[in-house]
Design a protein around this motif. Sequence first.
Motif, short mmCIF file in Angstrom:
data_model
loop_
_atom_site.label_atom_id
_atom_site.label_comp_id
_atom_site.label_asym_id
_atom_site.label_seq_id
_atom_site.Cartn_x
_atom_site.Cartn_y
_atom_site.Cartn_z
N PRO A 36 2.15 15.56 2.67
CA PRO A 36 2.58 14.96 3.94
C PRO A 36 3.08 13.53 3.75
O PRO A 36 2.82 12.88 2.74
N VAL A 37 3.77 13.05 4.75
CA VAL A 37 4.31 11.70 4.71
C VAL A 37 3.20 10.66 4.70
O VAL A 37 2.02 10.98 4.89
N SER A 38 3.59 9.42 4.50
CA SER A 38 2.70 8.26 4.47
C SER A 38 1.72 8.33 3.31
O SER A 38 0.52 8.12 3.47
N THR A 39 2.23 8.62 2.12
CA THR A 39 1.46 8.57 0.89
C THR A 39 1.95 7.37 0.10
O THR A 39 3.15 7.23 -0.13
N GLU A 40 1.02 6.48 -0.28
CA GLU A 40 1.38 5.27 -1.00
C GLU A 40 0.75 5.30 -2.39
O GLU A 40 -0.47 5.34 -2.51
N GLY A 41 1.56 5.31 -3.44
CA GLY A 41 1.06 5.30 -4.80
C GLY A 41 0.83 3.88 -5.29
O GLY A 41 1.65 3.00 -5.04
N PHE A 42 -0.31 3.64 -5.98
CA PHE A 42 -0.58 2.28 -6.45
C PHE A 42 -1.33 2.22 -7.77
O PHE A 42 -1.48 1.15 -8.34
N ARG A 57 -3.03 6.20 -1.70
CA ARG A 57 -3.66 6.16 -0.39
C ARG A 57 -2.90 7.17 0.45
O ARG A 57 -1.67 7.18 0.49
N TRP A 58 -3.65 8.04 1.10
CA TRP A 58 -3.07 9.07 1.97
C TRP A 58 -3.72 8.90 3.32
O TRP A 58 -4.80 9.42 3.57
N GLY A 59 -3.10 8.09 4.19
CA GLY A 59 -3.75 7.71 5.45
C GLY A 59 -4.95 6.82 5.11
O GLY A 59 -4.79 5.78 4.49
N THR A 60 -6.16 7.26 5.47
CA THR A 60 -7.37 6.52 5.10
C THR A 60 -8.09 7.17 3.93
O THR A 60 -9.17 6.75 3.56
N ASP A 61 -7.50 8.21 3.36
CA ASP A 61 -8.11 8.95 2.26
C ASP A 61 -7.56 8.50 0.92
O ASP A 61 -6.53 7.83 0.83
N ALA A 79 -10.25 12.61 -1.63
CA ALA A 79 -11.59 12.18 -1.22
C ALA A 79 -11.43 11.51 0.14
O ALA A 79 -10.42 10.85 0.40
N ASN A 80 -12.41 11.70 1.02
CA ASN A 80 -12.31 11.10 2.34
C ASN A 80 -13.65 10.53 2.78
O ASN A 80 -14.66 10.70 2.09
N SER A 81 -13.65 9.87 3.91
CA SER A 81 -14.85 9.20 4.41
C SER A 81 -15.02 9.47 5.89
O SER A 81 -14.03 9.54 6.62
#
Length: 186
Positions: A36-42, A57-61, A79-81
């Motif tokens: 899905p959109v809004s994936t930031e690689g770092f 970062r995939w949203g807050t995950d 992984a999520n919280s």
Amino acid sequence: QFGALSLAAQPFGTQAFVAALSHMGQWNWVSGVADPVSTEGFLVKVDANNNILLGCRWGTDLAVYRFTGQGVQGWAATANSSGSSVDAYAMDVMPDGDLVITGRCYGTGTFGTHTISVVGTFYDAFVARLSSSGTWEWAVRGGGSHWDKGFGICAELWILLLLCCASIVKATSAGFYVRPSSVNND
């Protein structure tokens, strides 16, 4: 555009990608994360088999993607919280190809079938191990009564070493090491 190469556009948001340059500075390939959109690689690491491991970062995950050395996406692990987020700040590849990751988590963090529960009202540091096949092996938390974050990790054959330092109120630092259960000292 990456020279003559282009990345398929997302309808909106951000998209993580990996790309390869030749030793002469020419783009060999570019490959976007097929999610899905809004994936930031770092975070980026390369294992001994030339596979590319991309921490995002995939949203807050937290999401980790594996690509071949030619840019073909393989597995993905998340992984999520239950709190606000799971944030990775560092990762390293172990000699066996597994990946170790450190960062911060708030609430109950879920890494596959493994969970960690943050104590108190602030973030705690975490260390997690992801197998070379994309399965979470374990996750542990550490920290005190204030903001704790894992900022660096170094994976060695016999131990993992994590150094973390954080707190808004007072600085705390900790060193962790984990020894694999089946160590061969021959």
